[in-house]
Write a protein that holds these residues in place. Sequence first.
Motif, PDB file in Angstrom:
ATOM      1  N   ARG A   1      -8.248 -21.707 -18.767  1.00 16.75           N
ATOM      2  CA  ARG A   1      -9.677 -21.448 -18.594  1.00 16.75           C
ATOM      3  C   ARG A   1      -9.969 -19.967 -18.773  1.00 16.75           C
ATOM      4  O   ARG A   1     -10.998 -19.598 -19.365  1.00 16.75           O
ATOM      5  CB  ARG A   1     -10.132 -21.924 -17.207  1.00 16.75           C
ATOM      6  CG  ARG A   1     -11.626 -21.734 -16.953  1.00 16.75           C
ATOM      7  CD  ARG A   1     -11.967 -21.862 -15.486  1.00 16.75           C
ATOM      8  NE  ARG A   1     -13.361 -21.542 -15.225  1.00 16.75           N
ATOM      9  CZ  ARG A   1     -13.848 -20.296 -15.199  1.00 16.75           C
ATOM     10  NH1 ARG A   1     -13.049 -19.270 -15.414  1.00 16.75           N
ATOM     11  NH2 ARG A   1     -15.144 -20.095 -14.953  1.00 16.75           N
ATOM     12  N   ASP A   2      -9.103 -19.094 -18.275  1.00 16.27           N
ATOM     13  CA  ASP A   2      -9.325 -17.655 -18.413  1.00 16.27           C
ATOM     14  C   ASP A   2      -9.289 -17.224 -19.875  1.00 16.27           C
ATOM     15  O   ASP A   2     -10.068 -16.357 -20.307  1.00 16.27           O
ATOM     16  CB  ASP A   2      -8.280 -16.868 -17.623  1.00 16.27           C
ATOM     17  CG  ASP A   2      -8.504 -16.955 -16.117  1.00 16.27           C
ATOM     18  OD1 ASP A   2      -9.615 -17.364 -15.709  1.00 16.27           O
ATOM     19  OD2 ASP A   2      -7.569 -16.626 -15.359  1.00 16.27           O
ATOM     20  N   GLU A   3      -8.399 -17.817 -20.659  1.00 12.69           N
ATOM     21  CA  GLU A   3      -8.348 -17.495 -22.083  1.00 12.69           C
ATOM     22  C   GLU A   3      -9.623 -17.946 -22.786  1.00 12.69           C
ATOM     23  O   GLU A   3     -10.132 -17.264 -23.680  1.00 12.69           O
ATOM     24  CB  GLU A   3      -7.127 -18.149 -22.718  1.00 12.69           C
ATOM     25  CG  GLU A   3      -5.805 -17.520 -22.282  1.00 12.69           C
ATOM     26  CD  GLU A   3      -4.594 -18.342 -22.671  1.00 12.69           C
ATOM     27  OE1 GLU A   3      -3.479 -17.784 -22.642  1.00 12.69           O
ATOM     28  OE2 GLU A   3      -4.757 -19.551 -22.991  1.00 12.69           O
ATOM     29  N   ALA A   4     -10.136 -19.121 -22.376  1.00 15.90           N
ATOM     30  CA  ALA A   4     -11.406 -19.592 -22.933  1.00 15.90           C
ATOM     31  C   ALA A   4     -12.532 -18.641 -22.567  1.00 15.90           C
ATOM     32  O   ALA A   4     -13.401 -18.328 -23.391  1.00 15.90           O
ATOM     33  CB  ALA A   4     -11.701 -21.000 -22.429  1.00 15.90           C
ATOM     34  N   ALA A   5     -12.527 -18.160 -21.330  1.00 17.28           N
ATOM     35  CA  ALA A   5     -13.564 -17.232 -20.878  1.00 17.28           C
ATOM     36  C   ALA A   5     -13.528 -15.943 -21.692  1.00 17.28           C
ATOM     37  O   ALA A   5     -14.576 -15.388 -22.054  1.00 17.28           O
ATOM     38  CB  ALA A   5     -13.395 -16.937 -19.391  1.00 17.28           C
ATOM     39  N   ASP A   6     -12.331 -15.451 -21.987  1.00 17.53           N
ATOM     40  CA  ASP A   6     -12.201 -14.227 -22.783  1.00 17.53           C
ATOM     41  C   ASP A   6     -12.814 -14.418 -24.163  1.00 17.53           C
ATOM     42  O   ASP A   6     -13.508 -13.536 -24.688  1.00 17.53           O
ATOM     43  CB  ASP A   6     -10.733 -13.826 -22.922  1.00 17.53           C
ATOM     44  CG  ASP A   6     -10.150 -13.310 -21.613  1.00 17.53           C
ATOM     45  OD1 ASP A   6     -10.931 -12.946 -20.720  1.00 17.53           O
ATOM     46  OD2 ASP A   6      -8.904 -13.288 -21.502  1.00 17.53           O
ATOM     47  N   HIS A   7     -12.554 -15.587 -24.769  1.00 19.23           N
ATOM     48  CA  HIS A   7     -13.084 -15.839 -26.109  1.00 19.23           C
ATOM     49  C   HIS A   7     -14.601 -15.948 -26.106  1.00 19.23           C
ATOM     50  O   HIS A   7     -15.266 -15.500 -27.050  1.00 19.23           O
ATOM     51  CB  HIS A   7     -12.480 -17.120 -26.677  1.00 19.23           C
ATOM     52  CG  HIS A   7     -13.095 -17.530 -27.987  1.00 19.23           C
ATOM     53  ND1 HIS A   7     -12.849 -16.856 -29.164  1.00 19.23           N
ATOM     54  CD2 HIS A   7     -13.982 -18.527 -28.286  1.00 19.23           C
ATOM     55  CE1 HIS A   7     -13.543 -17.420 -30.142  1.00 19.23           C
ATOM     56  NE2 HIS A   7     -14.235 -18.424 -29.640  1.00 19.23           N
ATOM     57  N   LEU A   8     -15.166 -16.523 -25.060  1.00 20.44           N
ATOM     58  CA  LEU A   8     -16.606 -16.778 -25.006  1.00 20.44           C
ATOM     59  C   LEU A   8     -17.399 -15.624 -24.390  1.00 20.44           C
ATOM     60  O   LEU A   8     -18.623 -15.722 -24.268  1.00 20.44           O
ATOM     61  CB  LEU A   8     -16.874 -18.051 -24.206  1.00 20.44           C
ATOM     62  CG  LEU A   8     -16.295 -19.343 -24.798  1.00 20.44           C
ATOM     63  CD1 LEU A   8     -16.491 -20.502 -23.831  1.00 20.44           C
ATOM     64  CD2 LEU A   8     -16.938 -19.660 -26.147  1.00 20.44           C
ATOM     65  N   ALA A   9     -16.738 -14.550 -24.026  1.00 25.68           N
ATOM     66  CA  ALA A   9     -17.416 -13.461 -23.327  1.00 25.68           C
ATOM     67  C   ALA A   9     -18.577 -12.884 -24.129  1.00 25.68           C
ATOM     68  O   ALA A   9     -19.616 -12.518 -23.569  1.00 25.68           O
ATOM     69  CB  ALA A   9     -16.415 -12.359 -22.990  1.00 25.68           C
ATOM     70  N   ALA A  10     -18.438 -12.796 -25.449  1.00 28.03           N
ATOM     71  CA  ALA A  10     -19.508 -12.233 -26.275  1.00 28.03           C
ATOM     72  C   ALA A  10     -20.784 -13.046 -26.165  1.00 28.03           C
ATOM     73  O   ALA A  10     -21.893 -12.496 -26.177  1.00 28.03           O
ATOM     74  CB  ALA A  10     -19.064 -12.152 -27.738  1.00 28.03           C
TER      75      ALA A  10
END
Length: 240
Positions: free
Chosen positions: A164-173
């Motif tokens: 989930r954290d990796e997904a959050a990093d990708h979607l941060a923009a």
Amino acid sequence: MTEPGVPGSGPARPDPADLRTARPGRPAGTSSGSSSTTPGGGAPGTGGDAGSHLWPGDHGTLPAPARLALARLVRGPYLAAEPEPDTWRALLAHEDVVRERLADQYLDLVVDADAQVAFVRDVPAADAPQVVREVALTFLDTALLLHLRALLLDSSDGRVAISRDEAADHLAAYRRRGGGSPMDFSRQLDATWARLIESGMLEPLSGDRCTVSPVLRTVFGADQVAALSAEYVRLAKESA
């Protein structure tokens, strides 16, 4: 699938109407066939005989393994060789008759032999009823699905795990574009994560990690992906 809603205002986005006919789904209503694994008769690709009757008064003709494959496809969201190799083999052995049974329900069978996944979608007929249940996707849902699909295509062995954290990093923009607070974004991501697990696109591992379903290689066409990806890249750049 319905059009993902992009947070905030912005130019018109590509029409994703085709996505509604290019996704695995759970048909509205109940499943077909039996989930029994009792052996049954019948030659591959044909109906069975009296040995196919699995209970008193059974009017079915398919052997039990083929019925299970049919039921799994109708129940959705997809059938994969892993972790159901026996059911997958039954589908391949009886593919023609399974297609016939699905067509009787206004359903089309999609089989990806390379990814070893299969799913059903509504038949492309103007007067056909909608059978497959649509799942409305948010902007974050679609952005994450496109990212997961890209990871699958780049994987050498077709296996991808993500946290989930990796997904959050990708979607941060995209969070910056929406203008919401970090807490709002976290809640939205939790909802996206839960929806993708419920739909079978993500399969839970330990902790907050999930494996990505191989069906994502198939459900979006190249033209659809290119149109949506280009728009999402543009939106991300505007948010930087």
